[in-house]
Design a protein around this motif. Structure first.
Motif, short mmCIF file in Angstrom:
data_model
loop_
_atom_site.label_atom_id
_atom_site.label_comp_id
_atom_site.label_asym_id
_atom_site.label_seq_id
_atom_site.Cartn_x
_atom_site.Cartn_y
_atom_site.Cartn_z
N ARG A 198 23.90 45.75 52.75
CA ARG A 198 24.26 44.55 51.99
C ARG A 198 23.07 43.97 51.24
N GLN A 199 21.89 44.16 51.78
CA GLN A 199 20.69 43.57 51.18
C GLN A 199 20.39 44.13 49.80
N ALA A 200 21.01 45.24 49.45
CA ALA A 200 20.78 45.85 48.14
C ALA A 200 21.23 44.94 46.99
N VAL A 201 22.07 43.95 47.27
CA VAL A 201 22.55 43.09 46.18
C VAL A 201 21.43 42.31 45.52
N ILE A 202 20.34 42.04 46.25
CA ILE A 202 19.25 41.31 45.61
C ILE A 202 18.22 42.25 44.98
N ASP A 203 18.48 43.56 45.08
CA ASP A 203 17.59 44.55 44.48
C ASP A 203 18.15 45.16 43.21
N ARG A 204 19.30 44.70 42.76
CA ARG A 204 19.93 45.28 41.58
C ARG A 204 19.06 45.08 40.34
N VAL A 205 19.33 45.92 39.35
CA VAL A 205 18.66 45.79 38.06
C VAL A 205 19.72 45.45 37.02
N PRO A 206 19.61 44.33 36.32
CA PRO A 206 18.60 43.31 36.51
C PRO A 206 18.80 42.60 37.85
N PRO A 207 17.72 42.06 38.44
CA PRO A 207 17.83 41.44 39.75
C PRO A 207 18.70 40.18 39.73
N LEU A 208 19.52 40.06 40.76
CA LEU A 208 20.35 38.86 40.89
C LEU A 208 19.52 37.75 41.52
N PRO A 209 19.67 36.52 41.03
CA PRO A 209 18.93 35.42 41.65
C PRO A 209 19.48 35.13 43.05
N TYR A 210 18.58 34.87 43.97
CA TYR A 210 18.96 34.53 45.35
C TYR A 210 18.16 33.30 45.73
N VAL A 263 28.67 31.55 46.67
CA VAL A 263 28.54 32.73 45.80
C VAL A 263 28.99 32.32 44.42
N ARG A 264 28.06 32.41 43.47
CA ARG A 264 28.35 32.00 42.09
C ARG A 264 28.29 33.20 41.16
N GLY A 265 29.08 33.13 40.14
CA GLY A 265 29.08 34.19 39.14
C GLY A 265 29.19 33.61 37.75
N PRO A 266 29.34 34.46 36.77
CA PRO A 266 29.42 33.98 35.38
C PRO A 266 30.71 33.19 35.11
N VAL A 267 31.73 33.35 35.95
CA VAL A 267 32.99 32.63 35.79
C VAL A 267 33.14 31.68 36.99
#
Length: 168
Positions: free
Chosen positions: A42-54, A111-115
């Motif tokens: 699950r921790q991979a979500v903050i390692d995405r490119v571009p990185p997601l803000p946490y 959990v926030r997103g663009p929408v």
């Protein structure tokens, strides 16, 4: 906002193993390993490119609980400090001395997103998680977390200056 636990996305494997083993002492080793592997993936979500803000707010109590003993707790604190050095990770700590803190008792994840209509709140408790997605509930938790965040200084990269002392 975590009041009694280290957020799952910042936990070390040793911390996860100790926490899961404590909660269910009769968990078969294969099930324990499976749960740990899932938590770590699950921790991979903050390692995405571009990185997601946490952006995480942790109460000092969660940082002081020695899950797994002094060595595991020290390694866990060092891991959080390393994570806070990342550009996309902001760690803020609510000190014990904070007045009027009524947020103790459960974990809150927004959990926030663009929408914004697709946002959700996850509340963790001993019996499991509850998810909220109704706009009135989201509005209340957004405001609560915004107020809590405004009360704490933003600590991104410089939080790493303070180094943990294992066993203390």
């Amino acid at each position: 906002m975590e009041t009694a636990h280290i957020p799952g996305l910042l936990q070390t494997e040793e911390h996860v193993r100790a926490a899961f083993a404590y909660v269910d002492t009769e968990l078969p080793p294969t099930e324990l390993d499976s749960r740990i592997e899932y938590r770590m993936r699950r921790q991979a979500v903050i390692d995405r490119v571009p990185p997601l803000p946490y952006d995480v707010v942790i109460h000092e109590a969660a940082l002081r609980i020695r899950v797994g003993g002094a060595a595991v707790a020290g390694a866990q604190l060092a891991h959080i400090l390393r994570a806070s050095d990342r550009e996309n990770v902001t760690v803020r700590v609510i000190p014990f001395a904070t007045d009027d803190f009524a947020g103790a008792g459960h974990s809150v994840l927004l959990v926030r997103g663009p929408v914004p209509q697709l946002d959700a709140v996850q509340l963790d408790a001993a019996h499991g998680s509850t998810f909220l997605d109704a706009e009135p509930q989201l509005k209340r938790y957004r405001a609560r977390l915004r107020r809590r965040g405004e009360q704490q200084p933003r600590r991104g990269r410089h939080i790493g200056r303070a180094r943990p002392t294992p066993g203390k």
